[in-house]
Design a protein around this motif. Structure first.
Motif, PDB file in Angstrom:
ATOM      1  N   ASP A 280       0.803  -1.219   0.000  1.00 55.89           N
ATOM      2  CA  ASP A 280       0.000   0.000   0.000  1.00 55.89           C
ATOM      3  C   ASP A 280       0.840   1.274   0.000  1.00 55.89           C
ATOM      4  O   ASP A 280       0.296   2.362   0.124  1.00 55.89           O
ATOM      5  N   VAL A 281       2.141   1.142  -0.134  1.00 52.76           N
ATOM      6  CA  VAL A 281       2.967   2.346  -0.162  1.00 52.76           C
ATOM      7  C   VAL A 281       3.024   2.868  -1.590  1.00 52.76           C
ATOM      8  O   VAL A 281       3.323   2.113  -2.522  1.00 52.76           O
ATOM      9  N   ALA A 282       2.727   4.144  -1.755  1.00 52.97           N
ATOM     10  CA  ALA A 282       2.783   4.728  -3.095  1.00 52.97           C
ATOM     11  C   ALA A 282       4.238   4.741  -3.555  1.00 52.97           C
ATOM     12  O   ALA A 282       5.125   5.087  -2.764  1.00 52.97           O
ATOM     13  N   PRO A 283       4.506   4.379  -4.808  1.00 52.37           N
ATOM     14  CA  PRO A 283       5.901   4.287  -5.262  1.00 52.37           C
ATOM     15  C   PRO A 283       6.504   5.651  -5.570  1.00 52.37           C
ATOM     16  O   PRO A 283       7.655   5.729  -5.970  1.00 52.37           O
ATOM     17  N   HIS A 284       5.753   6.707  -5.425  1.00 54.86           N
ATOM     18  CA  HIS A 284       6.279   8.025  -5.779  1.00 54.86           C
ATOM     19  C   HIS A 284       6.114   8.970  -4.591  1.00 54.86           C
ATOM     20  O   HIS A 284       5.488   8.641  -3.583  1.00 54.86           O
TER      21      HIS A 284
END
Lengths: 497, 499
Positions: free
Chosen positions: A446-450
């Motif tokens: 669930d961690v945004a890659p940006h």
């Protein structure tokens, strides 16, 4: 000592009290106006406080008598170097917390915001009152006000656990208040005065048994807020409060007021000489050392980030009290400067925890894998503050640790040196895994890659406090002369004792 | 001029009360404005009297010009001028407040008689405070008691029974007082307090005086509702109409406490009351039990009015502790607490009456969302509650502070502990109410359909109720902040000089 009579201490207290009522009057409908009261009051308060620094640095004290109740019983402000130190910490961090709070409550769309900002302003008014109080009675008056002003913040979410937390908080602090009231009465009866005096004023006014009992009562009364074990139980429970509240509670207002009170008792009521003569300092030092170590160990076991930080706070506060109770020049310096340093670091850490909560709704350490990639600024600030808390140069935490360790050596008590070392290791052990996980572990799904940070109203304050921790590590006397104030306060105490 | 004012304090409400039935028979609506207008007079007069006392010292007024000790004398010093102002002020506030609550709680034809009795009660209380004659005090005591019995009896269900109970015990108390006066009269041949004070020291070892003193003390303990002779108090105060409770709960016990101070430290010398008799330590311990017992009983109540009534029992203990330690600090605290507690209790009872008026309930668990419904009333309640807990700068903190200093000076550690425990018990009591009113979430069944969000309409008490409540709440803070001035300008002269 030169005394300057000025009403500025009163205004420093009143400014946020007035703001509190303006906030209440403005209400929910005009949110921007309401928030501007907070901001204006925060800045005005800070400038009033700062404007008094030069006078203090010249070795003067600023005095203002509010009300005389009875001969010897006054509601009076007197700013000495130590009070100024605390006042500066509180008023400067209120600015950061104000901006951050606005960002936080708006992001999460919290309910009862008016009440929240009202109580916040009242808290600060009481805290500054505590910092500037000239005697134990004034201290007590503001201390009780602080207890009450914090209650609406602790129960802010109004969930059953928040209400339970609030009850616990009140049970602990009001009991403490009662004990303090009694002890204050005793001291007034024995000495006829309650004025704080560098180096203490109570010596010779009673048998040593009575003095020891009084010391125990006072330390109990203030130790509750300072979270000294076994009176710490309320603190982790009170973590149900919104994060800016925890930040304020921990770094600035409540627990710092407790520690401030402990230091006032140790250094300004009893004084080093008397405590040496009574021989209780060593017992007290052992009790506090126990808190230092056990709180550190307990912090290791917490998965909830805020609870982990709460135990870290208990650990650090106990270190401050330990520094004071070692009664040497360096240890006192370390204790006082650590009040400031810990404030800046701990508020940063809590701000970070709050940013994580507001942005990605993560409260647990185990959820933070890889989050550093999404929120590099938040986690960067977290890393800086964590490094500082472990006492690694060039952070400000190093300076306080250095003096505390020197103090342990000066007191010829090697064992306390090891307490400080162990505590530093424990700091590393419970804080560094968070840094490692957030930056170097494989990100969770669930961690945004940006880059996707929390609102700027939150990120900027926390970056600034992190930066300031660094600046105070390199130049401890920067801006507002924390270090000069500390050395001055210590000199005043040692000059007498 | 000031001497005439002293007479007006009693004469105006007494005569006016006789006119109330006439006015009520002619125009029912006029009773209320008449009573309010009349009660302004004693307040202004007592302020004038207080001012005179503060500037020129104590003075006396001879009724009908008869010189004491034959005639009746009103002797006014700092102590009773101070209590007069309290009594006059609170009765005016309650009178203003009474309009709506009386209209709701009483039948229409009873209103005129209610106001007659109301004025008589106030007259009695003022008279007890102002008089310098021991027998005259008994007369006023009976005036206030009899009107009080009747006022209680017109209350809700159970009130006649409670009033009957009160009549019996109250009459015994009054009789004891009268017997005390009789014994003193036998021994001295005088009823005038100042006269008694000068004759008595020679007779301190007389058995008659000792017995008389004992009768006085027990009589006043009954009237003041000190544990264990408080049993009449909870039921009668609780079942009385709201306006009546708000008048008698703050004032009756305080006036009895005043009379106790007056008798023990003016009529009798402190060296007699304190040194020769063990009465102080007995009273002190009774007060400790009163505080603990009142607090515990209050904890057990779910009806807020009943809870407050038990707090009254505990608060009587506060004042008696201050008297019993018999030193300057303690007595300062006791006298200060007469004022503070009168204001706080009046405020609390007014609030409870207003809540009852609006919601029809006194059950604490049904108070949810009252903060939205009646924000000002609840704010006043909260301020007063904090004062009861002893949070500065509210006034409750300061009287507690002096009381504790007094107990420390006397070395009465248990008394000090009781005072401290009591503030913790008060914290539990009042935060329970505050939690219910402010924090309890709406029950799902009650929640509206609109997204589960229940919008609570503001439904504040009428202005005639709200204004006295707010004035009282402001006073709670103001009196706290200015307690230093009150002590230095009034109370320190009210404490016997020998302390």
């Amino acid at each position: 000592m030169d005394v300057v009579y000025s009403s500025r201490p009163l205004w420093a207290v009143l400014v946020s009290m007035i703001a509190a009522f303006l906030i209440l009057a403005t209400g929910e409908k005009n949110r921007n106006i309401r928030e501007s009261w907070t901001i204006i009051a925060a800045f005005v308060k800070f400038f009033i406080v700062v404007s008094m620094v030069p006078l203090i640095l010249q070795g003067k004290v600023i005095e203002y008598t509010l009300i005389t109740f009875y001969p010897g019983l006054l509601l009076q402000f007197r700013i000495d170097a130590f009070g100024m130190l605390f006042g500066l910490i509180a008023s400067s961090l209120w600015i950061a917390t104000s901006f951050y709070s606005i960002g936080y409550v708006r992001k999460l769309n919290e309910h009862a915001q008016t009440r929240y900002f009202f109580a916040f302003a009242m808290c600060l008014a009481s805290t500054i009152g505590i910092a500037f109080s000239a005697n134990l009675l004034t201290f007590l008056v503001f201390y009780e006000m602080l207890t009450l002003a914090t209650y609406p913040l602790v129960i802010h979410t109004e969930s059953p656990e928040a209400i339970m937390g609030g009850r616990k908080y009140l049970a602990y602090t009001l009991t403490a208040g009662c004990v303090l009231l009694f002890a204050t009465g005793m001291i007034f009866y024995m000495t006829g005065t309650l004025d704080f005096k560098a180096g203490g004023f109570i010596a010779g006014s009673g048998s040593s048994a009575v003095l020891i009992m009084l010391f125990a009562m006072l330390i109990f009364g203030f130790g509750v807020k300072a979270g000294i074990m076994p009176m710490h139980e309320w603190l982790p429970t009170a973590m149900v409060a919104p994060t800016p509240v925890s930040a304020l509670l921990h770094a600035v207002a409540v627990v710092k007021a407790g520690v401030f009170g402990c230091l006032r008792v140790i250094l300004y009521i009893f004084g080093p000489n008397l405590l040496h003569d009574l021989g209780i300092w060593l017992i007290m030092a052992y009790i506090v050392s126990f808190t230092v170590i056990v709180a550190g160990l307990l912090a290791l076991g917490q998965d909830h980030l805020k609870r982990r930080l709460a135990f870290s706070t208990i650990n650090n506060l106990a270190m401050i009290v330990l520094g004071a109770i070692l009664l040497t020049k360096s240890s006192m310096t370390g204790a006082m400067i650590h009040m400031a340093n810990h404030a800046f670091m701990k508020i940063t850490l809590f701000f970070c925890a709050g940013a994580l909560h507001a942005k990605v709704h993560k409260d647990y350490v185990s959820q933070l894998d890889g989050i550093g990639r999404q929120m590099p600024m938040t986690m960067g600030a977290f890393a800086i503050a964590a490094i500082g808390l472990s006492g690694i140069p060039p952070m400000n935490g190093f300076i306080s640790k250095w003096f505390l360790c020197l103090g342990a050596l000066e007191a010829n008590q090697i064992i306390f040196l090891f307490v400080f070392f162990t505590s530093a290791m424990l700091d590393v052990a419970f804080l560094f895994p968070i840094i490692y996980n957030s930056f170097f572990k494989k990100p969770l799904d669930d961690v945004a890659p940006h880059f996707d940070e929390a609102p700027m109203l939150m990120v900027i304050p926390l970056s600034i406090t992190a930066l300031l921790s660094l600046v105070f590590g390199i130049a401890p006397d920067a801006f507002v002369h924390f270090f000069s104030l500390t050395t001055m306060a210590v000199q005043n105490i040692m000059g007498v004792g | 001029m000031a001497e005439q004012l002293a007479a007006l304090i009693i004469v105006v409400p007494l005569l006016a009360s006789l006119l109330v039935p006439v006015i009520g028979w002619w125009q029912k609506k006029l009773c209320y404005p008449w009573v309010v207008a009349v009660l302004v007079v004693p307040l202004i007069c007592s302020l004038g009297v207080l001012n005179t006392v503060m500037t020129t010292g104590k003075f006396s007024y001879r009724l009908g010009g008869w010189a004491p000790p034959w005639g009746i004398e009103y002797a006014i010093d700092h102590l009773n001028a101070f209590v007069l102002v309290i009594v006059a002020f609170i009765s005016l506030m309650v009178a203003i407040y009474s309009k709506k609550s009386v209209e709701k709680e009483l039948k229409k034809e009873k209103i005129a008689s209610f106001y007659t009795l109301f004025l008589l009660l106030v007259t009695g209380l003022l008279g007890m405070v102002i008089t310098g004659d021991a027998f005259n005090l008994f007369v006023f005591l009976e005036i206030s008691s009899l009107s009080c019995y009747a006022l209680i009896a017109i209350g809700e269900e159970g009130a006649p029974m409670a009033a009957f109970n009160y009549i019996i015990i109250g009459t015994i108390g009054a009789c004891f007082y009268l017997l005390g006066v009789g014994y003193l009269y036998i021994a001295t041949g005088s009823l005038n307090m100042a006269d008694l004070a000068s004759i008595l020291p020679a007779l301190y070892h007389s058995k008659v005086i000792l017995v008389g003193f004992a009768f006085f003390t027990v009589g006043l303990v009954i009237k003041g509702g000190l544990f264990p002779l408080h049993t009449w108090l909870p039921d009668s105060y609780c079942t009385a109409p709201s306006a009546v409770s708000a008048l008698i709960a703050p004032l009756m016990t305080k006036v009895a406490a005043y009379v106790m101070i007056r008798l023990m430290f003016t009529v009798f010398q402190p060296q007699f009351s304190v040194d020769m008799m063990p009465v102080m330590s007995i009273l002190g311990w009774l007060a400790v039990f009163a505080i603990i017992f009142g607090g515990i009983k209050a904890l057990a109540q779910t009806d807020i009015k009943r809870m407050l009534v038990y707090i009254v029992v505990a608060e009587v203990g506060y004042i008696v502790i201050g008297v019993s330690v018999a030193n300057r600090m303690g007595l300062t605290g006791a006298i200060l607490h007469i004022m503070n507690d009168a204001v706080m209790m009046a405020c609390l009872f007014l609030v409870v009456g207003a809540i009852f008026y609006k919601t029809g309930t006194r059950d604490i668990s049904e108070f949810r969302h009252l903060n939205k419904k009646m924000p000002f009333t609840m704010a006043a309640f909260t301020i007063t509650a904090l004062s009861m807990v002893g949070i500065p700068p509210a006034c409750g903190f300061f009287s507690k502070w002096y009381l504790i200093l007094g107990t420390i000076e006397a070395g009465q550690w248990v008394h000090a502990a009781a005072l401290l425990c009591s503030s913790l018990i008060n914290a539990v009591l009042f935060f329970r109410v505050i939690e219910c009113a402010y924090l309890k979430p709406m029950e799902p069944a009650n929640a509206h359909d609109a997204g589960g969000i229940h919008i609570v309409q503001r439904d504040e008490a009428p202005l005639t109720m709200l204004i006295p409540i707010i004035i009282m709440a402001i006073l709670v803070i103001v009196l706290g902040i200015f307690s230093g001035n009150i002590i230095s300008s009034i109370i320190q002269f009210a404490v016997p000089a020998s302390f």
